[in-house]
Each structure stands twice: as structure tokens, then as C-alpha cells.
Design an enzyme around this catalytic site. Structure first.
Site, PDB file in Angstrom:
ATOM      1  N   ASP A 131       0.840  -1.204   0.000  1.00  0.00           N
ATOM      2  CA  ASP A 131       0.000   0.000   0.000  1.00  0.00           C
ATOM      3  C   ASP A 131       0.873   1.252   0.000  1.00  0.00           C
ATOM      4  OD1 ASP A 131      -2.536  -1.350   0.306  1.00  0.00           O
ATOM      5  OD2 ASP A 131      -1.941  -1.773   2.359  1.00  0.00           O
TER       6      ASP A 131
ATOM      7  N   THR B  59      -3.713   1.750  -2.944  1.00  0.00           N
ATOM      8  CA  THR B  59      -4.780   1.332  -2.029  1.00  0.00           C
ATOM      9  C   THR B  59      -4.761   2.064  -0.688  1.00  0.00           C
ATOM     10  OG1 THR B  59      -3.298  -0.516  -1.663  1.00  0.00           O
ATOM     11  CG2 THR B  59      -5.300  -0.988  -2.895  1.00  0.00           C
TER      12      THR B  59
ATOM     13  N   LYS C 247      -0.359   4.120   8.496  1.00  0.00           N
ATOM     14  CA  LYS C 247       0.374   3.500   7.384  1.00  0.00           C
ATOM     15  C   LYS C 247       1.341   2.436   7.879  1.00  0.00           C
ATOM     16  CE  LYS C 247       0.091   7.446   4.285  1.00  0.00           C
ATOM     17  NZ  LYS C 247      -0.700   7.089   3.168  1.00  0.00           N
TER      18      LYS C 247
ATOM     19  N   ILE D   1       0.964  -0.147   9.687  1.00  0.00           N
ATOM     20  CA  ILE D   1       0.679  -0.908  10.917  1.00  0.00           C
ATOM     21  C   ILE D   1      -0.555  -1.798  10.714  1.00  0.00           C
ATOM     22  CG2 ILE D   1       1.816   0.794  12.395  1.00  0.00           C
ATOM     23  CD1 ILE D   1      -1.000   1.682  13.295  1.00  0.00           C
TER      24      ILE D   1
ATOM     25  N   ARG E 175      -4.206  -3.945  11.109  1.00  0.00           N
ATOM     26  CA  ARG E 175      -5.616  -3.525  11.113  1.00  0.00           C
ATOM     27  C   ARG E 175      -6.084  -3.168  12.526  1.00  0.00           C
ATOM     28  NH1 ARG E 175      -9.170  -8.001   8.440  1.00  0.00           N
ATOM     29  NH2 ARG E 175      -7.542  -7.746   6.862  1.00  0.00           N
TER      30      ARG E 175
ATOM     31  N   SER F 150       4.249  -6.795   3.256  1.00  0.00           N
ATOM     32  CA  SER F 150       3.134  -5.900   3.580  1.00  0.00           C
ATOM     33  C   SER F 150       2.390  -6.357   4.821  1.00  0.00           C
ATOM     34  CB  SER F 150       2.160  -5.867   2.398  1.00  0.00           C
ATOM     35  OG  SER F 150       0.939  -5.258   2.781  1.00  0.00           O
ATOM     36  N   ALA F 151       1.918  -5.382   5.596  1.00  0.00           N
ATOM     37  CA  ALA F 151       1.103  -5.709   6.770  1.00  0.00           C
ATOM     38  C   ALA F 151      -0.279  -6.214   6.365  1.00  0.00           C
ATOM     39  CB  ALA F 151       0.948  -4.461   7.632  1.00  0.00           C
TER      40      ALA F 151
ATOM     41  N   ASN G 155      -4.855  -8.516   2.931  1.00  0.00           N
ATOM     42  CA  ASN G 155      -5.487  -8.526   1.609  1.00  0.00           C
ATOM     43  C   ASN G 155      -4.464  -8.537   0.477  1.00  0.00           C
ATOM     44  OD1 ASN G 155      -8.422  -8.234   2.299  1.00  0.00           O
ATOM     45  ND2 ASN G 155      -7.625  -6.443   3.366  1.00  0.00           N
TER      46      ASN G 155
ATOM     47  N   GLU H  88       9.800   1.436   1.029  1.00  0.00           N
ATOM     48  CA  GLU H  88       8.726   1.717   1.991  1.00  0.00           C
ATOM     49  C   GLU H  88       8.179   3.143   1.862  1.00  0.00           C
ATOM     50  OE1 GLU H  88       6.689   1.080   4.332  1.00  0.00           O
ATOM     51  OE2 GLU H  88       7.060  -1.016   4.768  1.00  0.00           O
ATOM     52  N   ASP H  89       6.928   3.326   2.319  1.00  0.00           N
ATOM     53  CA  ASP H  89       6.361   4.681   2.392  1.00  0.00           C
ATOM     54  C   ASP H  89       5.953   5.036   3.816  1.00  0.00           C
ATOM     55  OD1 ASP H  89       4.139   2.958   2.598  1.00  0.00           O
ATOM     56  OD2 ASP H  89       2.803   4.521   1.863  1.00  0.00           O
TER      57      ASP H  89
HETATM   58  P1  B16 Z   1      -5.333  -4.961   6.041  1.00  0.00           P
HETATM   59  P2  B16 Z   1       1.415  -1.979   3.821  1.00  0.00           P
HETATM   60  C1  B16 Z   1      -0.704  -1.819   5.437  1.00  0.00           C
HETATM   61  O1  B16 Z   1      -0.146  -2.166   4.220  1.00  0.00           O
HETATM   62  C2  B16 Z   1      -1.372  -0.461   5.385  1.00  0.00           C
HETATM   63  O2  B16 Z   1      -0.422   0.556   5.130  1.00  0.00           O
HETATM   64  C3  B16 Z   1      -2.029  -0.198   6.712  1.00  0.00           C
HETATM   65  O3  B16 Z   1      -2.680   1.060   6.674  1.00  0.00           O
HETATM   66  C4  B16 Z   1      -3.037  -1.317   7.024  1.00  0.00           C
HETATM   67  O4  B16 Z   1      -3.607  -1.124   8.300  1.00  0.00           O
HETATM   68  C5  B16 Z   1      -2.313  -2.660   6.977  1.00  0.00           C
HETATM   69  O5  B16 Z   1      -1.689  -2.822   5.719  1.00  0.00           O
HETATM   70  C6  B16 Z   1      -3.237  -3.824   7.219  1.00  0.00           C
HETATM   71  O6  B16 Z   1      -4.071  -3.980   6.104  1.00  0.00           O
HETATM   72  O7  B16 Z   1      -6.396  -4.360   6.896  1.00  0.00           O
HETATM   73  O8  B16 Z   1      -5.681  -4.980   4.560  1.00  0.00           O
HETATM   74  O9  B16 Z   1      -4.887  -6.315   6.532  1.00  0.00           O
HETATM   75  O10 B16 Z   1       1.641  -0.505   3.745  1.00  0.00           O
HETATM   76  O11 B16 Z   1       2.227  -2.701   4.887  1.00  0.00           O
HETATM   77  O12 B16 Z   1       1.467  -2.655   2.471  1.00  0.00           O
HETATM   78 MG    MG Z   2       2.729   1.256   2.852  1.00  0.00          MG
END
Ligand code: B16
Ligand code: MG
Length: 218
Positions: free
Chosen positions: A10, A16, A45, A47, A49, A114-115, A118, A169-170
Site C-alpha cells: 500500500d 490502495t 500506514k 501498521i 488492522r 506488507s502488513a 489482503n 517503503e512509504d
Molecule cells: P489490512 P502496507 C498496510 O499495508 C497499510 O499501510 C495499513 O494502513 C493497514 O492497516 C495494513 O496494511 C493492514 O491492512 O487491513 O488490509 O490487513 O503498507 O504494509 O502494504
Molecule cells: Mg505502505
């Protein structure tokens, strides 16, 4: 020498992050929390859900049980997944496809760290899946960024030691996680200058000195 690049999802590969904000804002309005802003979303960002939910709930003054919190996180995720329904390759951020192809041509392995739980759905809908060698996401880990687990799992899946991986990373949590994993980091996105990464760049191509970062000479 860097042999693998692990991309956050993300806000790095796809846009997204904006949909996460809209889904949280919808939940906040339903809970009569009217002071949840884009500024609060910055802290969400990277972290998990459940941690993101706490940031929204802190803006109101109602205490919820753990069970209620889980239901609220599910509700937000349902809104988010509904929004992902119309997701396609137009959500892939600028220069991403070109950067992935360039890295592949150089023999660099590509990972995602990614956290987001999805992640598989998003990679499939945006058509990025075939470009990725290994995926590590919220489904694979028990600790979220700034813990290094998600990047260490990605490196393991790429069969590379951490010091041969570079993370893109962002988020601040993501850069801290990369450092804790013993990996170099490249920050992108609007906050890139503030993230204290090893490198930062506005784009993944023209401005980015991949030769320097990968220590490859051509
Ligand atoms: P989900 P990343 C993170 O994705 C988002 O930046 C963060 O805002 C979100 O809470 C987290 O994924 C969990 O996402 O609810 O879809 O499981 O930036 O690590 O790719
Ligand atoms: Mg991100």
C-alpha cells in the site's frame, strides 16, 4: 551486494492507501467520530488492522470490548474489500511496472513485505502477481511493522540473507522494521524525506540511483 528488493504494498506498489483511509473514515462517521482526519491516517500506514482501529477509536470517547473491536475491524475490512472489488491495474503506481521489469532484467529477486492480509487479493486484481517472486504479508506474521518479522519472512522466502535485501517503503513503521531486519531502505511517497531511510526518491525510476543502491556496475 543487493540481490533482492522487498516492496511494501500500500502506497508503494499500489494506491490502495487512499481506500484504507476512505474505509476507516466511513467507520468513524458511523461511530459518530467526526474528527478522524488524513493526518490520523498517516499514523496508520504500515501498521496492522487492529492497531489502525485503535487510532480511530482514540478520537472518540467510547470504550469497546475486545470482541466489539474485532467486529469493528471486520466491518472496516468489509468496506475496504468492497472498494477493492473494482480494483484493476490502473491502481499500480507510476513507474512500478518498469522498475520491476528493470530489476528482473538485472537478476534481482522481487519480494513483497506488507502488513495487509489482503495482499494476495490486491496482487491478483492489479495483475502484479506474476512479477513477484515471494510474498510475505499480514497472513504470514504474528508481529506487525515496526517489528522486522514481515521482511525477515520475505527474505527467507526469497532464499536470501537480510543484508542482501533492500526494502522500499512509504511508512515510518516500515523503515524502522527494515532497519531492525538488517536491511537497507529506500523511502518513497509524500513523507519520504521524514522517514530516515538510507535513500529516498520521488520516483522508482528516473530519480532513483539503482546502480548505487544495488552496488552493481554496468
Ligand atoms: P489490512 P502496507 C498496510 O499495508 C497499510 O499501510 C495499513 O494502513 C493497514 O492497516 C495494513 O496494511 C493492514 O491492512 O487491513 O488490509 O490487513 O503498507 O504494509 O502494504
Ligand atoms: Mg505502505
Amino acid at each position: 551486494m543487493i540481490k533482492g528488493v522487498i516492496f511494501d504494498l500500500d502506497g508503494v506498489l499500489v494506491s490502495t492507501d487512499e481506500l484504507h483511509y476512505e474505509a476507516w473514515a466511513k467507520l468513524a462517521r458511523e461511530l459518530n467520530i467526526n474528527n478522524y482526519t488524513k493526518e490520523d491516517n498517516k499514523a496508520q500506514k504500515g501498521i496492522s488492522r487492529m492497531e489502525s482501529l485503535e487510532i480511530v477509536l482514540k478520537k472518540g470517547n467510547i470504550a469497546y470490548t475486545e470482541k466489539e473491536k474485532e467486529a469493528l475491524a471486520d466491518r472496516k475490512n468489509n468496506y475496504y474489500v468492497e472498494m477493492l472489488d473494482s480494483l484493476n491495474d490502473s491502481a499500480v503506481l507510476k513507474d512500478v511496472k518498469e522498475a520491476l521489469a528493470m530489476l528482473k532484467n538485472r537478476g534481482i529477486k522481487i519480494g513483497v513485505g506488507s502488513a495487509s492480509k489482503n495482499t494476495p487479493l490486491i496482487l491478483e486484481k492489479t495483475g502484479l502477481e506474476p512479477s513477484i517472486d515471494a510474498v510475505s504479508c499480514g497472513i504470514d506474521v504474528t508481529k506487525s511493522k515496526p517489528d522486522p518479522e514481515v521482511f525477515l519472512v520475505a527474505a527467507k522466502k526469497l532464499c536470501l540473507p537480510p543484508n542482501e535485501c533492500l526494502v522500499v517503503e512509504d511508512s515510518y513503521a516500515g523503515v524502522v522494521a527494515a532497519k531492525a531486519a538488517g536491511m537497507k531502505s529506500l523511502a518513497v511517497g509524500p513523507e519520504r524525506k521524514l522517514l530516515e531511510a538510507d535513500y529516498d526518491s520521488e520516483t522508482l525510476l528516473s530519480e532513483t540511483d539503482w546502480d548505487l543502491m544495488l552496488k552493481i556496475s554496468y
